[in-house]
Design an enzyme around this catalytic site. Structure first.
Site, PDB file in Angstrom:
ATOM      1  N   HIS A  18       0.727  -1.339   0.117  1.00 55.92           N
ATOM      2  CA  HIS A  18       0.016   0.044  -0.102  1.00 55.92           C
ATOM      3  C   HIS A  18       0.966   1.289   0.056  1.00 55.92           C
ATOM      4  O   HIS A  18       0.763   2.255  -0.600  1.00 55.92           O
ATOM      5  CB  HIS A  18      -0.889  -0.040   1.231  1.00 55.92           C
ATOM      6  CG  HIS A  18      -1.736  -1.052   1.461  1.00 55.92           C
ATOM      7  ND1 HIS A  18      -2.045  -1.925   2.662  1.00 55.92           N
ATOM      8  CD2 HIS A  18      -2.810  -1.623   0.516  1.00 55.92           C
ATOM      9  CE1 HIS A  18      -2.903  -2.885   2.356  1.00 55.92           C
ATOM     10  NE2 HIS A  18      -3.512  -2.585   1.221  1.00 55.92           N
ATOM     11  N   LYS A  42     -17.675  -7.650   5.954  1.00 52.95           N
ATOM     12  CA  LYS A  42     -16.299  -7.592   5.800  1.00 52.95           C
ATOM     13  C   LYS A  42     -15.454  -7.719   7.218  1.00 52.95           C
ATOM     14  O   LYS A  42     -15.310  -6.476   7.430  1.00 52.95           O
ATOM     15  CB  LYS A  42     -15.778  -6.795   4.819  1.00 52.95           C
ATOM     16  CG  LYS A  42     -14.576  -7.370   3.955  1.00 52.95           C
ATOM     17  CD  LYS A  42     -14.311  -6.477   2.802  1.00 52.95           C
ATOM     18  CE  LYS A  42     -12.903  -7.005   2.275  1.00 52.95           C
ATOM     19  NZ  LYS A  42     -12.663  -6.162   1.154  1.00 52.95           N
ATOM     20  N   ARG A  96      -1.703  -6.199  -8.619  1.00 51.67           N
ATOM     21  CA  ARG A  96      -0.714  -7.002  -8.245  1.00 51.67           C
ATOM     22  C   ARG A  96      -0.745  -8.221  -9.376  1.00 51.67           C
ATOM     23  O   ARG A  96       0.436  -8.507  -9.914  1.00 51.67           O
ATOM     24  CB  ARG A  96      -0.742  -7.680  -7.260  1.00 51.67           C
ATOM     25  CG  ARG A  96      -0.620  -6.826  -6.031  1.00 51.67           C
ATOM     26  CD  ARG A  96      -1.183  -7.381  -4.647  1.00 51.67           C
ATOM     27  NE  ARG A  96      -2.694  -7.453  -4.714  1.00 51.67           N
ATOM     28  CZ  ARG A  96      -3.248  -7.429  -3.609  1.00 51.67           C
ATOM     29  NH1 ARG A  96      -2.632  -7.916  -2.459  1.00 51.67           N
ATOM     30  NH2 ARG A  96      -4.577  -7.372  -3.568  1.00 51.67           N
ATOM     31  N   SER A 134      -2.373  -8.385   2.503  1.00 53.39           N
ATOM     32  CA  SER A 134      -2.840  -8.102   4.022  1.00 53.39           C
ATOM     33  C   SER A 134      -3.121  -9.538   4.679  1.00 53.39           C
ATOM     34  O   SER A 134      -2.794 -10.052   5.561  1.00 53.39           O
ATOM     35  CB  SER A 134      -3.655  -7.226   4.228  1.00 53.39           C
ATOM     36  OG  SER A 134      -3.238  -5.803   3.633  1.00 53.39           O
TER      37      SER A 134
HETATM   38  P1  ADP Z   1      -9.590  -4.356  -0.762  1.00 51.28           P
HETATM   39  O1  ADP Z   1     -10.259  -5.053   0.134  1.00 51.28           O
HETATM   40  O2  ADP Z   1     -10.241  -2.972  -1.207  1.00 51.28           O
HETATM   41  O3  ADP Z   1      -8.696  -5.018  -1.845  1.00 51.28           O
HETATM   42  P2  ADP Z   1      -6.698  -3.974   0.018  1.00 51.28           P
HETATM   43  O4  ADP Z   1      -6.397  -3.236   1.245  1.00 51.28           O
HETATM   44  O5  ADP Z   1      -6.316  -5.275  -0.038  1.00 51.28           O
HETATM   45  O6  ADP Z   1      -8.309  -3.540   0.078  1.00 51.28           O
HETATM   46  O7  ADP Z   1      -6.114  -3.149  -1.150  1.00 51.28           O
HETATM   47  C1  ADP Z   1      -6.399  -1.781  -1.476  1.00 51.28           C
HETATM   48  C2  ADP Z   1      -5.826  -1.543  -2.527  1.00 51.28           C
HETATM   49  O8  ADP Z   1      -4.097  -1.566  -2.711  1.00 51.28           O
HETATM   50  C3  ADP Z   1      -6.194  -2.371  -3.856  1.00 51.28           C
HETATM   51  O9  ADP Z   1      -6.297  -1.632  -4.879  1.00 51.28           O
HETATM   52  C4  ADP Z   1      -5.321  -3.541  -3.927  1.00 51.28           C
HETATM   53  O10 ADP Z   1      -5.014  -3.993  -5.181  1.00 51.28           O
HETATM   54  C5  ADP Z   1      -3.997  -2.591  -3.558  1.00 51.28           C
HETATM   55  N1  ADP Z   1      -2.885  -3.287  -3.152  1.00 51.28           N
HETATM   56  C6  ADP Z   1      -2.902  -4.106  -1.960  1.00 51.28           C
HETATM   57  N2  ADP Z   1      -1.573  -4.895  -1.885  1.00 51.28           N
HETATM   58  C7  ADP Z   1      -0.750  -4.126  -2.838  1.00 51.28           C
HETATM   59  C8  ADP Z   1       0.472  -4.492  -3.175  1.00 51.28           C
HETATM   60  N3  ADP Z   1       1.212  -5.468  -2.696  1.00 51.28           N
HETATM   61  N4  ADP Z   1       1.096  -3.774  -4.384  1.00 51.28           N
HETATM   62  C9  ADP Z   1      -0.052  -2.815  -4.828  1.00 51.28           C
HETATM   63  N5  ADP Z   1      -0.991  -2.650  -4.533  1.00 51.28           N
HETATM   64  C10 ADP Z   1      -1.567  -3.279  -3.704  1.00 51.28           C
END
Ligand code: ADP
Length: 166
Positions: A18, A42, A96, A134
């Protein structure tokens, strides 16, 4: 005109993946509003307040270094509605892999139908942080693995505390 981006997600907890997207967004927008999604059904490990405070702490160095103005809010409705409240012109999402791509493009198109004035911009994950998710980090932490490669120190501490509460 100052440009504002809205970066929605669960951030449960915020990872180096992030932070990579947040830091790179400084090249596109002047202000970034990070939206912590709080949705019924969620279940998150960290509370919204914990996730917000964590993001505020770990993004301070990015603001100081790049000049990007960062604020963090929670939202429990549509991302486009929250983006509008934030006066954002763009929604920023990270990609990703192909799984992210399929889901994200569909969501961007539906959001585009709902709010044609807000553009979704995708940023390809950086090679060094691309594998971080995460959900996987939480599994590693549960099994006693080292999460320091994936999480800022403050997020590791918050994750451990949240797991101890369970
Ligand atoms: P969500 O439940 O909306 O997917 P996340 O916290 O998992 O929430 O992800 C939020 C955003 O950050 C999404 O666009 C996700 O693709 C991006 N994201 C999560 N991890 C990474 C990473 N390792 N590299 C790039 N983008 C990421």
């Amino acid at each position: 005109m100052a440009r504002t981006g809205f970066y929605p997600g669960s951030f449960d907890p915020v990872t180096y993946g992030h932070l990579d997207i947040i830091a790179r967004s400084a090249r596109m927008v002047d202000k970034l509003v990070i939206g912590v999604g709080v949705h019924v059904g969620k279940q998150a490990l960290l509370s919204a307040a914990e996730r917000i405070s964590l993001i505020e702490t770990v993004t301070k160095p990015i603001s100081e270094h790049s000049g990007l103005k960062i604020s963090v809010v929670s939202f429990d409705d549509l991302a486009v509605a929250a983006a509008k409240r934030a006066h954002a012109q763009v929604i920023i999402r990270g990609l990703r892999d192909a799984t992210d791509f399929d889901y994200e493009v569909q969501m961007a198109q539906m959001n585009g139908s709902l709010s044609p004035d807000i553009e979704t911009v995708f940023m390809a994950a950086s090679p060094a942080t691309r594998m971080i998710a995460s959900s996987l980090v939480k599994q590693i932490a549960k099994m006693g693995g080292d999460t320091s490669l994936f999480l800022p120190h403050e997020a590791e501490t918050a994750l451990r505390a949240a797991m101890a509460r369970r």
